[in-house]
Design a protein around this motif. Structure first.
Motif, short mmCIF file in Angstrom:
data_model
loop_
_atom_site.label_atom_id
_atom_site.label_comp_id
_atom_site.label_asym_id
_atom_site.label_seq_id
_atom_site.Cartn_x
_atom_site.Cartn_y
_atom_site.Cartn_z
N ASN A 84 -13.45 -3.21 -2.73
CA ASN A 84 -13.32 -1.81 -3.15
C ASN A 84 -13.15 -0.89 -1.95
O ASN A 84 -12.37 0.06 -1.99
N GLN A 85 -13.89 -1.15 -0.87
CA GLN A 85 -13.81 -0.31 0.33
C GLN A 85 -12.41 -0.37 0.95
O GLN A 85 -11.84 0.66 1.30
N ARG A 86 -11.88 -1.58 1.08
CA ARG A 86 -10.56 -1.71 1.69
C ARG A 86 -9.48 -1.18 0.76
O ARG A 86 -8.50 -0.58 1.21
N LEU A 87 -9.65 -1.37 -0.55
CA LEU A 87 -8.68 -0.86 -1.51
C LEU A 87 -8.55 0.66 -1.41
O LEU A 87 -7.45 1.20 -1.45
N ALA A 88 -9.67 1.34 -1.23
CA ALA A 88 -9.65 2.81 -1.13
C ALA A 88 -8.82 3.28 0.07
O ALA A 88 -8.21 4.35 0.03
N MET A 89 -8.78 2.47 1.12
CA MET A 89 -8.00 2.83 2.31
C MET A 89 -6.57 2.31 2.26
O MET A 89 -5.67 2.92 2.83
N ALA A 90 -6.34 1.17 1.59
CA ALA A 90 -5.05 0.49 1.66
C ALA A 90 -4.05 0.95 0.61
O ALA A 90 -2.84 0.92 0.86
N LEU A 91 -4.53 1.36 -0.56
CA LEU A 91 -3.64 1.72 -1.65
C LEU A 91 -3.14 3.14 -1.47
O LEU A 91 -3.92 4.09 -1.41
N GLU A 92 -1.82 3.28 -1.36
CA GLU A 92 -1.23 4.61 -1.14
C GLU A 92 -0.56 5.11 -2.41
O GLU A 92 -0.51 4.42 -3.43
N GLY A 95 1.69 3.26 -4.85
CA GLY A 95 1.17 2.15 -5.64
C GLY A 95 1.20 0.82 -4.92
O GLY A 95 1.00 -0.22 -5.53
N LYS A 96 1.44 0.84 -3.62
CA LYS A 96 1.50 -0.37 -2.81
C LYS A 96 0.33 -0.40 -1.83
O LYS A 96 -0.22 0.64 -1.46
N LEU A 97 -0.04 -1.61 -1.42
CA LEU A 97 -1.05 -1.77 -0.38
C LEU A 97 -0.37 -1.63 0.97
O LEU A 97 0.69 -2.22 1.20
N HIS A 98 -0.99 -0.87 1.88
CA HIS A 98 -0.43 -0.67 3.21
C HIS A 98 -1.37 -1.17 4.29
O HIS A 98 -1.25 -0.77 5.46
N ALA A 99 -2.28 -2.02 3.93
CA ALA A 99 -3.18 -2.70 4.86
C ALA A 99 -3.54 -4.04 4.24
O ALA A 99 -3.41 -4.23 3.02
N ALA A 100 -4.00 -4.95 5.06
CA ALA A 100 -4.27 -6.31 4.60
C ALA A 100 -5.43 -6.37 3.63
O ALA A 100 -6.49 -5.82 3.90
N PRO A 101 -5.25 -7.07 2.51
CA PRO A 101 -6.39 -7.40 1.66
C PRO A 101 -7.20 -8.50 2.35
O PRO A 101 -6.70 -9.16 3.26
N GLU A 102 -8.42 -8.69 1.89
CA GLU A 102 -9.23 -9.75 2.49
C GLU A 102 -8.67 -11.14 2.20
O GLU A 102 -8.70 -12.02 3.05
#
Length: 188
Positions: A84-92, A95-102
């Motif tokens: 959840n923490q990384r999702l808050a930073m990665a999802l722009e 609607g795409k992730l702009h950082a690595a998921p775990e």
């Protein structure tokens, strides 16, 4: 001599023809529609991860999300799990992730080109871009190869291959432990 480097902008112009278009290090990769068993295994793993995620409240799983590391590294892995923490930073906003998921999961598609892409090209990409764990799933062999980020080298290294009689576990996912045979249930 200038070489052609594909970008995310080029992907936006691709036809909506059911093929999967990805760019890794500026090179375009095109994959056909996956095999029935490929998708069935994706659904099985996704279901196990979804149930675990709801029980733990630690994150989310999603299938084939857009994952844009850079303009020339734009992929759609079969599955990802992201806290959840990384999702808050990665999802722009796009609607795409702009950082690595775990966790990134790729289910192998038949053919040497597809297997090389997942085993070599994507392994390097995910390692370089900060993915903590990478699973390569083979439904014909009924096995899952687990790669984890080495704390010293910071690259993804293979730590295990799990088979039907084994449990699939990860330090990223405390308490997650489906039997691998359940993941490959209903696969001919």
């Amino acid at each position: 001599m200038k070489t052609l480097r594909w970008t995310s902008k080029d992907l936006e112009a691709m036809p909506d023809d059911g093929k999967r278009y990805e760019i890794i290090d500026g090179e375009l990769y095109v994959a056909k529609q996956p095999h029935w068993n490929h998708q069935l295994v994706c659904m099985q793993i996704g279901t196990f991860l979804s149930v675990w995620s709801k029980q733990s409240g630690l994150g989310k799983v999603n299938g084939a999300p857009g994952l844009i590391f850079a303009e020339d590294d734009d992929v759609a892995p079969d599955l990802v799990w992201i806290s959840n923490q990384r999702l808050a930073m990665a999802l722009e906003d796009d609607g795409k992730l702009h950082a690595a998921p775990e966790l990134v999961i790729e289910v192998l598609s038949p053919g040497n080109i597809n297997e090389t892409r997942d085993r070599e090209v994507k392994l390097k990409l995910y390692s370089r871009r900060g993915v903590n764990e990478y699973w390569i799933v083979s439904w014909p062999r009924r096995q899952i190869e687990v790669f984890r980020r080495d704390p010293q080298s910071l690259i993804l290294e293979q730590v295990a291959t799990v088979y039907e009689q084994d449990m699939l576990q990860s330090s990223l996912l405390p308490g997650f432990a489906p039997r691998v045979s359940e993941i490959f249930e209903d696969i001919d």
